[in-house]
Design an enzyme around this catalytic site. Structure first.
Site, PDB file in Angstrom:
ATOM      1  N   ARG A  65      33.500   0.210 -61.630  1.00  0.00           N
ATOM      2  CA  ARG A  65      32.873  -0.454 -60.955  1.00  0.00           C
ATOM      3  C   ARG A  65      31.437  -0.389 -60.010  1.00  0.00           C
ATOM      4  O   ARG A  65      29.966  -0.896 -59.848  1.00  0.00           O
ATOM      5  CB  ARG A  65      33.232  -1.285 -59.885  1.00  0.00           C
ATOM      6  CG  ARG A  65      32.720  -3.133 -59.150  1.00  0.00           C
ATOM      7  CD  ARG A  65      34.199  -3.554 -57.884  1.00  0.00           C
ATOM      8  NE  ARG A  65      33.113  -4.106 -57.408  1.00  0.00           N
ATOM      9  CZ  ARG A  65      33.330  -3.832 -55.504  1.00  0.00           C
ATOM     10  NH1 ARG A  65      33.423  -3.507 -55.152  1.00  0.00           N
ATOM     11  NH2 ARG A  65      32.549  -5.381 -55.943  1.00  0.00           N
ATOM     12  N   HIS A  69      27.734  -1.352 -60.576  1.00  0.00           N
ATOM     13  CA  HIS A  69      26.985  -1.887 -59.325  1.00  0.00           C
ATOM     14  C   HIS A  69      25.571  -0.760 -59.441  1.00  0.00           C
ATOM     15  O   HIS A  69      24.585  -0.863 -58.731  1.00  0.00           O
ATOM     16  CB  HIS A  69      27.346  -1.625 -57.849  1.00  0.00           C
ATOM     17  CG  HIS A  69      28.553  -2.827 -57.800  1.00  0.00           C
ATOM     18  ND1 HIS A  69      28.551  -3.293 -56.139  1.00  0.00           N
ATOM     19  CD2 HIS A  69      28.936  -3.692 -58.974  1.00  0.00           C
ATOM     20  CE1 HIS A  69      29.469  -4.098 -56.162  1.00  0.00           C
ATOM     21  NE2 HIS A  69      29.367  -4.701 -58.030  1.00  0.00           N
ATOM     22  N   GLU A  91      22.719   1.999 -50.271  1.00  0.00           N
ATOM     23  CA  GLU A  91      22.933   0.760 -51.394  1.00  0.00           C
ATOM     24  C   GLU A  91      24.697   1.000 -50.867  1.00  0.00           C
ATOM     25  O   GLU A  91      25.136  -0.701 -50.451  1.00  0.00           O
ATOM     26  CB  GLU A  91      22.696   0.546 -52.358  1.00  0.00           C
ATOM     27  CG  GLU A  91      21.367   0.303 -53.423  1.00  0.00           C
ATOM     28  CD  GLU A  91      21.505   0.966 -54.122  1.00  0.00           C
ATOM     29  OE1 GLU A  91      21.589   1.124 -55.092  1.00  0.00           O
ATOM     30  OE2 GLU A  91      19.320   1.283 -55.285  1.00  0.00           O
ATOM     31  N   ASN A  97      29.035  -3.840 -51.330  1.00  0.00           N
ATOM     32  CA  ASN A  97      29.498  -2.529 -51.728  1.00  0.00           C
ATOM     33  C   ASN A  97      30.389  -2.251 -50.112  1.00  0.00           C
ATOM     34  O   ASN A  97      30.975  -1.367 -50.443  1.00  0.00           O
ATOM     35  CB  ASN A  97      28.240  -1.720 -51.640  1.00  0.00           C
ATOM     36  CG  ASN A  97      27.345  -1.557 -53.108  1.00  0.00           C
ATOM     37  OD1 ASN A  97      27.741  -2.278 -53.971  1.00  0.00           O
ATOM     38  ND2 ASN A  97      26.337  -1.337 -53.632  1.00  0.00           N
ATOM     39  N   HIS A 196      36.888  -6.708 -65.638  1.00  0.00           N
ATOM     40  CA  HIS A 196      38.462  -7.186 -63.774  1.00  0.00           C
ATOM     41  C   HIS A 196      40.173  -7.059 -65.042  1.00  0.00           C
ATOM     42  O   HIS A 196      40.595  -7.661 -64.339  1.00  0.00           O
ATOM     43  CB  HIS A 196      37.945  -8.220 -64.069  1.00  0.00           C
ATOM     44  CG  HIS A 196      36.438  -8.260 -62.591  1.00  0.00           C
ATOM     45  ND1 HIS A 196      36.274  -9.753 -62.111  1.00  0.00           N
ATOM     46  CD2 HIS A 196      36.509  -7.100 -62.200  1.00  0.00           C
ATOM     47  CE1 HIS A 196      35.434  -9.586 -61.740  1.00  0.00           C
ATOM     48  NE2 HIS A 196      35.174  -7.900 -61.473  1.00  0.00           N
TER      49      HIS A 196
HETATM   50  C1  HEM Z   1      30.198 -11.312 -63.238  1.00  0.00           C
HETATM   51  C2  HEM Z   1      30.255 -10.795 -62.094  1.00  0.00           C
HETATM   52  C3  HEM Z   1      30.693  -9.940 -61.235  1.00  0.00           C
HETATM   53  C4  HEM Z   1      31.302 -10.713 -59.648  1.00  0.00           C
HETATM   54  C5  HEM Z   1      30.595 -11.770 -59.598  1.00  0.00           C
HETATM   55  C6  HEM Z   1      32.327  -9.780 -59.686  1.00  0.00           C
HETATM   56  C7  HEM Z   1      33.247  -8.957 -57.926  1.00  0.00           C
HETATM   57  C8  HEM Z   1      33.837  -8.219 -57.540  1.00  0.00           C
HETATM   58  C9  HEM Z   1      34.583  -8.413 -56.347  1.00  0.00           C
HETATM   59  C10 HEM Z   1      34.147  -8.990 -55.411  1.00  0.00           C
HETATM   60  C11 HEM Z   1      34.897  -7.698 -57.188  1.00  0.00           C
HETATM   61  C12 HEM Z   1      36.529  -7.319 -55.789  1.00  0.00           C
HETATM   62  C13 HEM Z   1      35.447  -6.404 -54.923  1.00  0.00           C
HETATM   63  C14 HEM Z   1      36.528  -6.056 -53.241  1.00  0.00           C
HETATM   64  O1  HEM Z   1      37.479  -6.986 -53.224  1.00  0.00           O
HETATM   65  O2  HEM Z   1      36.320  -5.020 -53.262  1.00  0.00           O
HETATM   66  C15 HEM Z   1      35.249  -6.456 -58.244  1.00  0.00           C
HETATM   67  C16 HEM Z   1      36.337  -5.783 -57.969  1.00  0.00           C
HETATM   68  C17 HEM Z   1      36.102  -5.256 -59.816  1.00  0.00           C
HETATM   69  N1  HEM Z   1      34.915  -5.384 -60.700  1.00  0.00           N
HETATM   70 FE1  HEM Z   1      33.688  -6.308 -60.617  1.00  0.00          FE
HETATM   71  N2  HEM Z   1      32.383  -8.601 -60.619  1.00  0.00           N
HETATM   72  C18 HEM Z   1      31.630  -8.961 -61.506  1.00  0.00           C
HETATM   73  C19 HEM Z   1      31.532  -8.334 -62.846  1.00  0.00           C
HETATM   74  C20 HEM Z   1      32.293  -6.320 -63.205  1.00  0.00           C
HETATM   75  C21 HEM Z   1      31.401  -6.289 -64.118  1.00  0.00           C
HETATM   76  C22 HEM Z   1      30.671  -6.092 -65.155  1.00  0.00           C
HETATM   77  C23 HEM Z   1      32.244  -4.831 -64.113  1.00  0.00           C
HETATM   78  C24 HEM Z   1      32.132  -3.602 -64.604  1.00  0.00           C
HETATM   79  C25 HEM Z   1      31.345  -3.455 -66.321  1.00  0.00           C
HETATM   80  C26 HEM Z   1      33.122  -5.138 -62.607  1.00  0.00           C
HETATM   81  C27 HEM Z   1      34.125  -3.964 -63.004  1.00  0.00           C
HETATM   82  C28 HEM Z   1      35.082  -4.355 -61.635  1.00  0.00           C
HETATM   83  C29 HEM Z   1      36.221  -3.663 -61.523  1.00  0.00           C
HETATM   84  C30 HEM Z   1      36.620  -2.664 -62.646  1.00  0.00           C
HETATM   85  C31 HEM Z   1      36.810  -3.722 -60.179  1.00  0.00           C
HETATM   86  C32 HEM Z   1      38.170  -3.209 -59.169  1.00  0.00           C
HETATM   87  C33 HEM Z   1      37.449  -1.627 -58.847  1.00  0.00           C
HETATM   88  C34 HEM Z   1      38.140  -1.221 -57.739  1.00  0.00           C
HETATM   89  O3  HEM Z   1      39.833  -1.891 -57.715  1.00  0.00           O
HETATM   90  O4  HEM Z   1      37.692  -0.645 -57.479  1.00  0.00           O
HETATM   91  N3  HEM Z   1      33.614  -6.218 -62.487  1.00  0.00           N
HETATM   92  N4  HEM Z   1      33.955  -7.390 -58.673  1.00  0.00           N
END
Ligand code: HEM
Ligand SMILES: *[C@@H]1O[C@H](CO)[C@@H](O)[C@H](O)[C@H]1NC(C)=O
Length: 324
Positions: A65, A69, A91, A97, A196
């Site tokens: 992630r 970002h 950022e 973030n 995800h």
């Molecule tokens: C399509 C649009 C996307 C949205 C709206 C989005 C949004 C989010 C949100 C809201 C979270 C949870 C954050 C939290 O509650 O602290 C999250 C987690 C995550 N996102 Fe996305 N995301 C998107 C695309 C992506 C992309 C393109 C990637 C990587 C290629 C990605 C990788 C991740 C990962 C791996 C997590 C879990 C992180 C952790 O457990 O520390 N996301 N995302």
């Protein structure tokens, strides 16, 4: 005969150069960029990530992630890693973030080992690109040759982080357009959303989906409500897996959830049944994990090519948290 082979090779080499020029800056990246200057780079990053993931499997997700970002804000230039300072509004405290992005210490630790082996040579942006790939692979996902040669920015943009990173309340159409503005198409959007399949989200990110949306499995919504109170407050930071089928395994479980209305975020569920022309891609990935895996690799390489600093632009930071 030998002369013919040589001249054919010259023609091929010339074609590669023309193609490289046509593709612009991104084509200056190369998987062999540090082969001469830092031959142990890939093994240093790999062992740093292996140790971090062994200690906490979720870290593979967190670093993936972090790379996303970084790339969506000014390109893949390590802007996300800069701390706030008297001259920089970083950022890290932007809305998407703050209290959410993690893994900075893992990158610091890998960077210090890389600096010990090859001082002043490898950018933080490239270390992050390699670490993201290794995080995916260590959680049973695919591997691929990472394009390298990015340099680090001296600036960050909190306002770009707030406006360029998609929100979990985004509609499918808004997601398609956020990715299109970075040169990524609908197939890239859906494939990259498959990230995800690993990691977790906070109640603050999924509250409105589980309480207010109707396109969610009722039993699943009831279960998530148990750890996420309807009003913001003490439960905001409570975590749930983004893919409850297999939270620390990089597979196509995320898509199987989404087609069954077990998407955790509103934005996840938008990828199926919300009418932005992406349903068939989501359904295909749910059926066929190999196609997802292949397209994810293609899309990660494309995302990694967003506006890199190369040549004389930017710098090789000594410390990923501050400009030299
Ligand atoms: C399509 C649009 C996307 C949205 C709206 C989005 C949004 C989010 C949100 C809201 C979270 C949870 C954050 C939290 O509650 O602290 C999250 C987690 C995550 N996102 Fe996305 N995301 C998107 C695309 C992506 C992309 C393109 C990637 C990587 C290629 C990605 C990788 C991740 C990962 C791996 C997590 C879990 C992180 C952790 O457990 O520390 N996301 N995302
Ligand atoms: C659900 O929607 C209502 C009406 O828009 C709003 O007042 C409420 O805060 C929302 N609840 C959650 C948990 O998002």
């Amino acid at each position: 005969m030998a002369a013919l082979v040589v001249s054919l090779r010259r023609v091929a080499a010339a074609c590669v150069l023309v193609l490289a020029a046509a593709l612009g800056a991104a084509a200056q990246l190369s998987p062999t960029f540090y082969d001469g200057s830092c031959p142990n780079l890939q093994s240093i990053v790999r062992s740093g990530m292996a140790a971090a993931v062994q200690q906490e499997p979720r870290m593979g997700a967190s670093i993936l992630r972090l790379f996303f970002h970084d790339c969506f804000v000014q390109g893949c230039d390590a802007s996300v890693l800069l701390d706030d300072s008297p001259t920089i509004t970083g950022e890290k405290n932007a809305g998407p973030n703050a209290n959410s992005l993690r893994g900075y210490e893992v990158i610091d630790s890998i960077k210090s080992q890389v600096e010990a082996a090859c001082p002043g040579t490898v950018s933080c942006a490239d270390i992050l690109a390699l670490a993201a790939r290794d995080g995916v692979n260590l959680l049973s996902g695919p591997t691929w040759a990472v394009q390298l040669g990015r340099r680090d920015t001296r600036t960050a943009s909190q306002s770009a982080a707030n406006s360029n990173l998609p929100s979990p309340s985004s509609s499918a159409a808004a997601l398609v357009s956020a990715f299109a503005s970075k040169g990524l198409d609908s197939r890239d959007l859906v494939a990259l959303s498959g990230a995800h399949t690993i990691g977790s989200a906070r109640c603050a990110s999924f509250r409105s989906h589980v309480y207010n949306d109707s396109n969610i499995n009722a039993g699943f919504a009831a279960k998530r409500k148990q750890i996420c109170q309807p009003q913001s407050g003490g439960s905001d930071g409570n975590l749930a897996p983004l893919d409850a089928l297999s939270p620390v395994k990089f597979d196509n479980g995320y898509f199987r959830n989404v087609v069954a209305q077990f998407g955790l975020l509103h934005s996840d569920q938008e990828l199926f049944g919300a009418g932005a022309g992406v349903d068939s891609i989501t359904a295909q990935y749910a059926r066929n994990g190999a196609v997802f895996s292949r397209d994810f690799v293609t899309a990660m390489i494309k995302m990694g090519n967003i506006s890199p600093l190369t040549g004389a632009n930017g710098e090789i930071r000594g410390n990923c948290r501050k400009p030299n």
